[in-house]
Scaffold this motif. Structure first.
Motif, PDB file in Angstrom:
ATOM      1  N   ALA A 157      33.487  30.298  48.512  1.00 55.07           N
ATOM      2  CA  ALA A 157      34.605  29.569  47.910  1.00 55.07           C
ATOM      3  C   ALA A 157      35.936  30.248  48.229  1.00 55.07           C
ATOM      4  O   ALA A 157      36.947  29.575  48.515  1.00 55.07           O
ATOM      5  N   ALA A 158      35.974  31.581  48.173  1.00 51.71           N
ATOM      6  CA  ALA A 158      37.207  32.316  48.477  1.00 51.71           C
ATOM      7  C   ALA A 158      37.589  32.151  49.948  1.00 51.71           C
ATOM      8  O   ALA A 158      38.784  32.124  50.292  1.00 51.71           O
ATOM      9  N   HIS A 159      36.600  32.035  50.814  1.00 54.04           N
ATOM     10  CA  HIS A 159      36.902  31.794  52.234  1.00 54.04           C
ATOM     11  C   HIS A 159      37.520  30.413  52.426  1.00 54.04           C
ATOM     12  O   HIS A 159      38.517  30.257  53.142  1.00 54.04           O
ATOM     13  N   ARG A 160      36.947  29.406  51.767  1.00 47.15           N
ATOM     14  CA  ARG A 160      37.483  28.047  51.900  1.00 47.15           C
ATOM     15  C   ARG A 160      38.894  27.939  51.321  1.00 47.15           C
ATOM     16  O   ARG A 160      39.768  27.297  51.906  1.00 47.15           O
ATOM     17  N   MET A 161      39.124  28.549  50.189  1.00 43.10           N
ATOM     18  CA  MET A 161      40.413  28.420  49.505  1.00 43.10           C
ATOM     19  C   MET A 161      41.487  29.331  50.086  1.00 43.10           C
ATOM     20  O   MET A 161      42.634  28.919  50.304  1.00 43.10           O
ATOM     21  N   PHE A 162      41.130  30.601  50.349  1.00 42.40           N
ATOM     22  CA  PHE A 162      42.134  31.599  50.696  1.00 42.40           C
ATOM     23  C   PHE A 162      41.984  32.167  52.110  1.00 42.40           C
ATOM     24  O   PHE A 162      42.816  32.975  52.532  1.00 42.40           O
ATOM     25  N   GLY A 163      40.908  31.799  52.804  1.00 42.85           N
ATOM     26  CA  GLY A 163      40.699  32.342  54.142  1.00 42.85           C
ATOM     27  C   GLY A 163      40.127  33.737  54.159  1.00 42.85           C
ATOM     28  O   GLY A 163      40.189  34.424  55.194  1.00 42.85           O
ATOM     29  N   LEU A 164      39.572  34.200  53.034  1.00 38.46           N
ATOM     30  CA  LEU A 164      38.963  35.534  53.000  1.00 38.46           C
ATOM     31  C   LEU A 164      37.704  35.550  53.865  1.00 38.46           C
ATOM     32  O   LEU A 164      36.758  34.798  53.631  1.00 38.46           O
ATOM     33  N   ASP A 165      37.689  36.413  54.862  1.00 37.57           N
ATOM     34  CA  ASP A 165      36.509  36.557  55.707  1.00 37.57           C
ATOM     35  C   ASP A 165      35.511  37.496  55.047  1.00 37.57           C
ATOM     36  O   ASP A 165      35.892  38.451  54.357  1.00 37.57           O
ATOM     37  N   TYR A 166      34.239  37.234  55.273  1.00 34.74           N
ATOM     38  CA  TYR A 166      33.194  38.021  54.627  1.00 34.74           C
ATOM     39  C   TYR A 166      31.990  38.176  55.543  1.00 34.74           C
ATOM     40  O   TYR A 166      31.837  37.454  56.550  1.00 34.74           O
ATOM     41  N   LEU A 167      31.144  39.113  55.202  1.00 32.40           N
ATOM     42  CA  LEU A 167      29.816  39.289  55.793  1.00 32.40           C
ATOM     43  C   LEU A 167      28.844  39.519  54.653  1.00 32.40           C
ATOM     44  O   LEU A 167      29.128  40.293  53.738  1.00 32.40           O
ATOM     45  N   VAL A 168      27.719  38.840  54.698  1.00 36.05           N
ATOM     46  CA  VAL A 168      26.680  39.052  53.691  1.00 36.05           C
ATOM     47  C   VAL A 168      25.434  39.575  54.380  1.00 36.05           C
ATOM     48  O   VAL A 168      24.918  38.944  55.314  1.00 36.05           O
ATOM     49  N   PHE A 169      24.967  40.730  53.938  1.00 34.09           N
ATOM     50  CA  PHE A 169      23.692  41.266  54.401  1.00 34.09           C
ATOM     51  C   PHE A 169      22.701  41.220  53.245  1.00 34.09           C
ATOM     52  O   PHE A 169      23.035  41.590  52.115  1.00 34.09           O
ATOM     53  N   ARG A 170      21.501  40.753  53.546  1.00 33.78           N
ATOM     54  CA  ARG A 170      20.431  40.713  52.553  1.00 33.78           C
ATOM     55  C   ARG A 170      19.345  41.711  52.954  1.00 33.78           C
ATOM     56  O   ARG A 170      18.315  41.356  53.513  1.00 33.78           O
ATOM     57  N   PRO A 171      19.565  42.998  52.675  1.00 35.76           N
ATOM     58  CA  PRO A 171      18.535  44.007  52.973  1.00 35.76           C
ATOM     59  C   PRO A 171      17.433  43.939  51.930  1.00 35.76           C
ATOM     60  O   PRO A 171      17.597  43.349  50.862  1.00 35.76           O
ATOM     61  N   HIS A 172      16.320  44.556  52.234  1.00 37.19           N
ATOM     62  CA  HIS A 172      15.222  44.500  51.271  1.00 37.19           C
ATOM     63  C   HIS A 172      14.333  45.727  51.366  1.00 37.19           C
ATOM     64  O   HIS A 172      14.004  46.196  52.444  1.00 37.19           O
ATOM     65  N   ASN A 173      14.010  46.237  50.176  1.00 33.44           N
ATOM     66  CA  ASN A 173      13.095  47.374  50.034  1.00 33.44           C
ATOM     67  C   ASN A 173      13.481  48.525  50.947  1.00 33.44           C
ATOM     68  O   ASN A 173      12.662  49.072  51.680  1.00 33.44           O
ATOM     69  N   VAL A 174      14.754  48.899  50.865  1.00 33.74           N
ATOM     70  CA  VAL A 174      15.268  49.989  51.682  1.00 33.74           C
ATOM     71  C   VAL A 174      14.924  51.323  51.013  1.00 33.74           C
ATOM     72  O   VAL A 174      15.011  51.468  49.803  1.00 33.74           O
ATOM     73  N   TYR A 175      14.531  52.285  51.828  1.00 43.44           N
ATOM     74  CA  TYR A 175      14.158  53.600  51.321  1.00 43.44           C
ATOM     75  C   TYR A 175      14.685  54.674  52.268  1.00 43.44           C
ATOM     76  O   TYR A 175      15.106  54.384  53.390  1.00 43.44           O
ATOM     77  N   GLY A 176      14.662  55.918  51.806  1.00 41.66           N
ATOM     78  CA  GLY A 176      15.072  57.024  52.658  1.00 41.66           C
ATOM     79  C   GLY A 176      15.704  58.138  51.850  1.00 41.66           C
ATOM     80  O   GLY A 176      15.717  58.111  50.611  1.00 41.66           O
ATOM     81  N   GLU A 177      16.220  59.116  52.569  1.00 40.95           N
ATOM     82  CA  GLU A 177      16.857  60.250  51.928  1.00 40.95           C
ATOM     83  C   GLU A 177      18.042  59.805  51.074  1.00 40.95           C
ATOM     84  O   GLU A 177      18.726  58.849  51.397  1.00 40.95           O
ATOM     85  N   ARG A 178      18.269  60.524  49.975  1.00 41.10           N
ATOM     86  CA  ARG A 178      19.342  60.319  49.004  1.00 41.10           C
ATOM     87  C   ARG A 178      19.031  59.211  48.001  1.00 41.10           C
ATOM     88  O   ARG A 178      19.863  58.905  47.149  1.00 41.10           O
TER      89      ARG A 178
END
Length: 339
Positions: A157-178
């Motif tokens: 909605a913010a992109h359509r109204m205001f031109g805000l560019d975005y990226l959406v990542f849907r990661p899953h079950n991420v693991y590792g150090e920290r």
């Protein structure tokens, strides 16, 4: 260029902040330290301790710094627990995100990178194993997934109204150090490792046949950094993670082997959760050349080495439970102090 990284003292956030610095991007690191560790903040980042719910703090950050990118990773990502902490979930995972989107619009941020979740998909059709693509109709089944999907929709909605560019990542079950292995409600690999370090059996809800794509953090972060630098990829959604489906009971055996102990498993009553959560990664492979390079065995081995070096963590019950009905018994009990 300068990026504001929220959740920068946390797990994925600290790895992303580190990768951005290595790519020559200045980093403003924001974290309230509720689940993160100050020691995770990479050298070179400018750190602010605070919450995305603090509108005055956010305003000050954007006034004091020319921020080109927002990398939003701050969230309380206990999907199963979200049924019982609904108000807390929406306040932290939705309202806090909207505060950031408001700032992004007002201060003309170049791109808003949001880490969503495959929890937005839900169980799919009739509970059968379903490979979820970005074109699958989202049907989230818990408040955590609902909040993530709501933020995705608000970015559109913010992109359509205001031109805000975005990226959406849907990661899953991420693991590792920290990773915060002391969190008893999320991140099953960390839970298993902490239980082993404490001399306790690994606990599994149900029969352990639920499957997930377990993803090493080092395979996820580089794609995020690359996508931020390619404006032709903006306003797209990407699943990202491992391709191999692993039953949780098999995962427990892998963790025990990496921790150099015989597997001891305690099966608990089944809880309400998606049985099989498997995602397709052809879009991110096509656009970014993404391919997970770390095998589950190697990734768990690296994390196990780190976990043995850092030691066990104290676990405690969540302090703001809003609904007690149907809360799993194992989530009501404290496990005491770390050894």
């Amino acid at each position: 260029m300068t990026a504001l990284v929220t959740g920068a003292a946390g797990f994925i956030g600290s790895h992303l902040a580190e990768a951005l610095l290595a790519a020559g991007v200045s980093v403003i690191a924001l974290d309230d330290l509720s689940g993160g560790d100050r020691r995770n903040i990479p050298n070179g980042a400018v750190f602010y301790e605070g919450s995305i719910l603090d509108e005055a703090l956010l305003e000050r950050l954007f006034q004091e710094h020319q921020i080109d990118f927002i990398c939003h990773l701050a969230a309380y990502a206990a999907e199963g627990l979200s049924h019982f902490i609904r108000r807390f979930n929406y306040r932290n995972n939705l309202i806090g995100s909207i505060n950031l989107i408001n700032c992004a619009v007002r201060y003309k941020v170049r791109c808003f990178l949001f880490t969503s979740s495959i929890a937005v998909y839900g169980a799919g059709h009739s509970g059968e194993a379903l490979v979820m693509t970005e074109d699958s109709i989202p049907m989230p089944e818990d408040p955590y997934g609902i909040a993530k999907r709501a933020v995705e929709l608000d970015l559109e909605a913010a992109h359509r109204m205001f031109g805000l560019d975005y990226l959406v990542f849907r990661p899953h079950n991420v693991y590792g150090e920290r990773q915060n292995i002391g969190d008893r409600y999320r991140n099953v690999i960390g839970i298993f490792m902490n239980q082993i370090l404490r001399g306790e059996p690994m606990t599994i809800f149900g029969d352990g046949q639920q499957t997930r794509n377990f993803t090493y953090v080092g395979d996820v972060v580089p794609a995020m950094v690359q996508a931020m630098q390619r404006s032709e990829l903006y306003n797209r959604v990407y699943n990202i993670g491992a391709d191999e489906a692993t039953p949780v009971s098999v995962l427990a055996e892998h963790v025990a082997e990496a921790m150099q102990v015989a597997p001891q498993i305690q099966y608990l009553p089944e809880r309400l959760e998606v049985k099989h959560a498997l995602a397709d990664h052809s879009r991110v492979a096509k656009d970014l050349g993404y391919a997970p390079r770390t095998s589950l065995k190697d990734g768990i081995g690296r994390m196990a080495l780190w976990a043995r070096e850092t030691g066990s963590r104290t676990t405690s019950t969540f302090g703001e439970i809003e609904i007690e009905d149907k809360l799993p018994e194992s989530w009501k009990k404290s496990t005491g102090s770390a050894k």
